[in-house]
Motif scaffolding. Structure first.
Motif, PDB file in Angstrom:
ATOM      1  N   LYS A 117     -17.445  -2.145  -1.235  1.00  0.00           N
ATOM      2  CA  LYS A 117     -17.081  -1.075  -0.293  1.00  0.00           C
ATOM      3  C   LYS A 117     -16.468   0.118  -1.018  1.00  0.00           C
ATOM      4  O   LYS A 117     -16.590   1.255  -0.564  1.00  0.00           O
ATOM      5  CB  LYS A 117     -16.166  -1.584   0.813  1.00  0.00           C
ATOM      6  CG  LYS A 117     -14.730  -1.789   0.414  1.00  0.00           C
ATOM      7  CD  LYS A 117     -13.878  -2.236   1.588  1.00  0.00           C
ATOM      8  CE  LYS A 117     -12.453  -2.458   1.144  1.00  0.00           C
ATOM      9  NZ  LYS A 117     -11.605  -2.936   2.219  1.00  0.00           N
ATOM     10  N   LEU A 118     -15.815  -0.125  -2.154  1.00  0.00           N
ATOM     11  CA  LEU A 118     -15.250   0.984  -2.933  1.00  0.00           C
ATOM     12  C   LEU A 118     -16.363   1.910  -3.422  1.00  0.00           C
ATOM     13  O   LEU A 118     -16.243   3.131  -3.362  1.00  0.00           O
ATOM     14  CB  LEU A 118     -14.442   0.462  -4.122  1.00  0.00           C
ATOM     15  CG  LEU A 118     -13.248  -0.434  -3.801  1.00  0.00           C
ATOM     16  CD1 LEU A 118     -12.599  -0.926  -5.097  1.00  0.00           C
ATOM     17  CD2 LEU A 118     -12.239   0.273  -2.922  1.00  0.00           C
ATOM     18  N   ILE A 138      -9.005  -2.037  -8.607  1.00  0.00           N
ATOM     19  CA  ILE A 138      -8.291  -3.070  -7.864  1.00  0.00           C
ATOM     20  C   ILE A 138      -6.843  -3.006  -8.324  1.00  0.00           C
ATOM     21  O   ILE A 138      -6.564  -3.049  -9.525  1.00  0.00           O
ATOM     22  CB  ILE A 138      -8.870  -4.467  -8.131  1.00  0.00           C
ATOM     23  CG1 ILE A 138     -10.340  -4.505  -7.708  1.00  0.00           C
ATOM     24  CG2 ILE A 138      -8.053  -5.531  -7.400  1.00  0.00           C
ATOM     25  CD1 ILE A 138     -11.075  -5.745  -8.166  1.00  0.00           C
ATOM     26  N   SER A 165      -8.151  -0.798   6.962  1.00  0.00           N
ATOM     27  CA  SER A 165      -8.419  -1.883   6.018  1.00  0.00           C
ATOM     28  C   SER A 165      -8.526  -3.222   6.723  1.00  0.00           C
ATOM     29  O   SER A 165      -7.798  -3.493   7.668  1.00  0.00           O
ATOM     30  CB  SER A 165      -7.302  -1.954   4.975  1.00  0.00           C
ATOM     31  OG  SER A 165      -7.202  -0.734   4.299  1.00  0.00           O
ATOM     32  N   GLN A 195     -15.545  -6.666  -1.060  1.00  0.00           N
ATOM     33  CA  GLN A 195     -14.410  -5.745  -1.076  1.00  0.00           C
ATOM     34  C   GLN A 195     -14.561  -4.729  -2.210  1.00  0.00           C
ATOM     35  O   GLN A 195     -14.162  -3.585  -2.070  1.00  0.00           O
ATOM     36  CB  GLN A 195     -13.102  -6.518  -1.223  1.00  0.00           C
ATOM     37  CG  GLN A 195     -12.800  -7.374  -0.009  1.00  0.00           C
ATOM     38  CD  GLN A 195     -11.589  -8.256  -0.216  1.00  0.00           C
ATOM     39  OE1 GLN A 195     -11.513  -8.992  -1.200  1.00  0.00           O
ATOM     40  NE2 GLN A 195     -10.663  -8.187   0.712  1.00  0.00           N
ATOM     41  N   GLU A 236       0.837  -1.200   0.000  1.00  0.00           N
ATOM     42  CA  GLU A 236       0.000   0.000   0.000  1.00  0.00           C
ATOM     43  C   GLU A 236       0.874   1.253   0.000  1.00  0.00           C
ATOM     44  O   GLU A 236       0.597   2.213  -0.727  1.00  0.00           O
ATOM     45  CB  GLU A 236      -0.946  -0.004   1.203  1.00  0.00           C
ATOM     46  CG  GLU A 236      -2.032  -1.045   1.082  1.00  0.00           C
ATOM     47  CD  GLU A 236      -2.820  -1.248   2.362  1.00  0.00           C
ATOM     48  OE1 GLU A 236      -2.573  -0.530   3.366  1.00  0.00           O
ATOM     49  OE2 GLU A 236      -3.697  -2.138   2.368  1.00  0.00           O
ATOM     50  N   GLU A 289      -8.734  -0.968  -3.925  1.00  0.00           N
ATOM     51  CA  GLU A 289      -8.585  -2.181  -3.122  1.00  0.00           C
ATOM     52  C   GLU A 289      -7.227  -2.721  -3.531  1.00  0.00           C
ATOM     53  O   GLU A 289      -6.985  -2.962  -4.718  1.00  0.00           O
ATOM     54  CB  GLU A 289      -9.693  -3.191  -3.429  1.00  0.00           C
ATOM     55  CG  GLU A 289      -9.545  -4.495  -2.697  1.00  0.00           C
ATOM     56  CD  GLU A 289      -9.758  -4.378  -1.187  1.00  0.00           C
ATOM     57  OE1 GLU A 289      -9.235  -5.251  -0.466  1.00  0.00           O
ATOM     58  OE2 GLU A 289     -10.425  -3.441  -0.717  1.00  0.00           O
ATOM     59  N   PRO A 319     -11.716   2.344   1.383  1.00  0.00           N
ATOM     60  CA  PRO A 319     -10.755   1.641   0.518  1.00  0.00           C
ATOM     61  C   PRO A 319      -9.422   1.529   1.235  1.00  0.00           C
ATOM     62  O   PRO A 319      -9.206   2.160   2.274  1.00  0.00           O
ATOM     63  CB  PRO A 319     -10.651   2.572  -0.691  1.00  0.00           C
ATOM     64  CG  PRO A 319     -10.908   3.935  -0.128  1.00  0.00           C
ATOM     65  CD  PRO A 319     -11.928   3.726   0.972  1.00  0.00           C
ATOM     66  N   ASP A 320      -8.518   0.741   0.666  1.00  0.00           N
ATOM     67  CA  ASP A 320      -7.169   0.654   1.225  1.00  0.00           C
ATOM     68  C   ASP A 320      -6.409   1.950   0.991  1.00  0.00           C
ATOM     69  O   ASP A 320      -5.673   2.428   1.852  1.00  0.00           O
ATOM     70  CB  ASP A 320      -6.401  -0.504   0.581  1.00  0.00           C
ATOM     71  CG  ASP A 320      -7.015  -1.853   0.901  1.00  0.00           C
ATOM     72  OD1 ASP A 320      -7.480  -2.043   2.043  1.00  0.00           O
ATOM     73  OD2 ASP A 320      -7.027  -2.722   0.013  1.00  0.00           O
ATOM     74  N   VAL A 371     -10.570 -11.347  -5.551  1.00  0.00           N
ATOM     75  CA  VAL A 371     -11.065 -10.213  -4.771  1.00  0.00           C
ATOM     76  C   VAL A 371     -12.546 -10.473  -4.546  1.00  0.00           C
ATOM     77  O   VAL A 371     -13.306 -10.663  -5.493  1.00  0.00           O
ATOM     78  CB  VAL A 371     -10.847  -8.882  -5.522  1.00  0.00           C
ATOM     79  CG1 VAL A 371     -11.322  -7.714  -4.669  1.00  0.00           C
ATOM     80  CG2 VAL A 371      -9.377  -8.724  -5.900  1.00  0.00           C
ATOM     81  N   LYS A 402      -4.105  -5.480  -3.308  1.00  0.00           N
ATOM     82  CA  LYS A 402      -3.762  -6.867  -3.005  1.00  0.00           C
ATOM     83  C   LYS A 402      -2.309  -7.116  -3.373  1.00  0.00           C
ATOM     84  O   LYS A 402      -1.765  -6.473  -4.262  1.00  0.00           O
ATOM     85  CB  LYS A 402      -4.636  -7.846  -3.810  1.00  0.00           C
ATOM     86  CG  LYS A 402      -6.110  -7.741  -3.542  1.00  0.00           C
ATOM     87  CD  LYS A 402      -6.417  -8.260  -2.171  1.00  0.00           C
ATOM     88  CE  LYS A 402      -7.893  -8.213  -1.875  1.00  0.00           C
ATOM     89  NZ  LYS A 402      -8.151  -8.468  -0.479  1.00  0.00           N
TER      90      LYS A 402
END
Length: 131
Positions: A78-79, A96, A37, A75, A16, A60, A44-45, A71, A62
């Motif tokens: 939520k975005l 993503i 997160s 998840q 991230e 998001e 979001p992340d 994914v 990963k």
């Protein structure tokens, strides 16, 4: 908390941060990592705001050593819940971002609100969103 969980969280945190650094190289971008997160929040992340381009992007993020990652639908959802707060922006994007660590490669997949199922992204996929 087990060492494995701590290690996984540390890897996710590092990826991230890598994304934030990359996105921040454009001085018009304001980029934020959201440290809640994984606890079921509607955040979001990472998210990006660019007032010059009138754009907000929710990510998001990963990371995997494998050649594909799944994914989950919630998840992605939520975005879109997060982006609802930014209706004044002309462009609102849900993306993503997957770091394939064994290949040293990012794949960015833009998603729309129609997804109601899990999404699988592979290292062979081409990005359809550019930082």
């Amino acid at each position: 908390m087990s060492r494995e969980v701590v290690s996984r969280r540390q890897k996710a945190f590092n990826v991230e941060r890598r994304l934030v650094k990359m996105l921040s190289s454009n001085r018009e971008n304001y980029v934020f990592r959201v440290p809640v997160s994984g606890v079921g929040e509607n955040f979001p992340d990472v998210f990006l705001v660019n007032n010059v381009e009138d754009r907000v992007v929710a990510f998001e993020v990963k990371t995997t050593v494998n050649s594909k990652v799944k994914v989950k639908a919630h998840q992605v959802s939520k975005l879109f819940r997060f982006l609802e707060a930014f209706k004044k922006y002309k462009t609102r994007e849900a993306v993503i971002a997957v770091w394939f660590s064994s290949e040293g490669k990012w794949v960015f997949r833009r998603v729309d609100g129609l997804f109601a199922s899990d999404i699988v992204i592979t290292s062979e996929d081409e990005s359809d969103w550019k930082p």
